[in-house]
Write a protein that holds these residues in place. Structure first.
Motif, PDB file in Angstrom:
ATOM      1  N   ILE A  94      -7.656 -27.354 -25.604  1.00 28.01           N
ATOM      2  CA  ILE A  94      -9.087 -27.657 -25.535  1.00 28.01           C
ATOM      3  C   ILE A  94      -9.346 -28.874 -24.659  1.00 28.01           C
ATOM      4  O   ILE A  94     -10.213 -28.865 -23.797  1.00 28.01           O
ATOM      5  CB  ILE A  94      -9.667 -27.869 -26.949  1.00 28.01           C
ATOM      6  N   VAL A  95      -8.560 -29.938 -24.848  1.00 24.68           N
ATOM      7  CA  VAL A  95      -8.807 -31.198 -24.140  1.00 24.68           C
ATOM      8  C   VAL A  95      -8.214 -31.178 -22.740  1.00 24.68           C
ATOM      9  O   VAL A  95      -8.821 -31.697 -21.807  1.00 24.68           O
ATOM     10  CB  VAL A  95      -8.232 -32.386 -24.956  1.00 24.68           C
ATOM     11  N   ARG A  96      -7.069 -30.609 -22.545  1.00 23.13           N
ATOM     12  CA  ARG A  96      -6.335 -30.493 -21.278  1.00 23.13           C
ATOM     13  C   ARG A  96      -5.823 -31.820 -20.738  1.00 23.13           C
ATOM     14  O   ARG A  96      -4.780 -31.883 -20.170  1.00 23.13           O
ATOM     15  CB  ARG A  96      -7.153 -29.779 -20.218  1.00 23.13           C
ATOM     16  N   SER A  97      -6.573 -32.877 -20.851  1.00 22.20           N
ATOM     17  CA  SER A  97      -6.074 -34.179 -20.396  1.00 22.20           C
ATOM     18  C   SER A  97      -6.596 -35.249 -21.347  1.00 22.20           C
ATOM     19  O   SER A  97      -7.658 -35.110 -21.929  1.00 22.20           O
ATOM     20  CB  SER A  97      -6.533 -34.478 -18.975  1.00 22.20           C
ATOM     21  N   GLY A  98      -5.825 -36.307 -21.499  1.00 21.75           N
ATOM     22  CA  GLY A  98      -6.253 -37.373 -22.391  1.00 21.75           C
ATOM     23  C   GLY A  98      -5.700 -37.192 -23.787  1.00 21.75           C
ATOM     24  O   GLY A  98      -4.880 -36.323 -24.066  1.00 21.75           O
ATOM     25  N   SER A  99      -6.180 -38.028 -24.680  1.00 26.46           N
ATOM     26  CA  SER A  99      -5.699 -38.030 -26.054  1.00 26.46           C
ATOM     27  C   SER A  99      -6.443 -36.988 -26.879  1.00 26.46           C
ATOM     28  O   SER A  99      -7.658 -36.869 -26.807  1.00 26.46           O
ATOM     29  CB  SER A  99      -5.911 -39.414 -26.667  1.00 26.46           C
TER      30      SER A  99
END
Length: 182
Positions: A94-99
């Motif tokens: 869902i986020v793909r990048s980051g925390s």
């Protein structure tokens, strides 16, 4: 002229917590041991209560081994780990990048409530052949119990404190148990 008596000195008291309340005066030996022994040593041997269980789940009416027997702590932790890894993977997609730490917790929570409500087990419990059941009736766990159980699991601590059967506080509070399904 009025004559007042001389002021009295307050007596020195030896305060001890003994028995049911505070007593003044001389203390007797064994006072503290008697107090702590009353709650540290447990109930007396002839309390008239049920005898100790031969195996976990006996007084709940569960079998000793096989399907329906209580699951051990190792399998419970492994199932929780599998559920967390699935939630971490979904959150990463869902986020793909980051925390994705907060999202991972949210996904884990939703998976836990939804799966236990609909099926009686989470994906991790399914892979490890476990099932969440109600101990008071042969019906599904239901949304309210699954939600309460998952909320208590958020705090982790209730799962660490277990009773004689090995059920965590979250299972005791919701009237559920994690058992072997096959």
């Amino acid at each position: 002229m009025v004559v007042l008596p001389p002021p009295r000195r307050a007596p020195t008291l030896n305060w001890r917590l003994c028995g049911t309340g505070r007593r003044f005066g001389r203390a007797y030996s064994g006072c503290m041991a008697r107090i702590t022994g009353s709650w540290l040593s447990g109930p007396p041997a002839d309390s008239g209560g049920p005898a100790t269980s031969e195996f976990p789940g006996e007084h709940l009416g569960l079998p000793k081994t096989g399907a329906g027997s209580l699951a051990g702590m190792g399998r419970r932790i492994a199932a929780l780990f599998v559920d967390w890894m699935i939630a971490l993977g979904i959150a990463a997609l869902i986020v793909r990048s980051g925390s994705a730490s907060s999202l991972t917790l949210l996904v884990w929570f939703v998976i836990g409530v939804g799966a236990v409500t609909l099926f009686g087990f989470t994906p991790g419990q399914y892979f490890l052949r476990l099932r969440t059941v109600r101990i008071d009736a042969p019906v599904r766990v239901g949304f309210v119990r699954a939600l309460a159980r998952q909320v208590l699991l958020l705090f982790v601590v209730p799962a660490l404190f277990t009773d004689a059967d090995g059920r965590g506080m979250h299972d005791r509070a919701t009237g559920t148990a994690l058992v072997h399904s096959r």
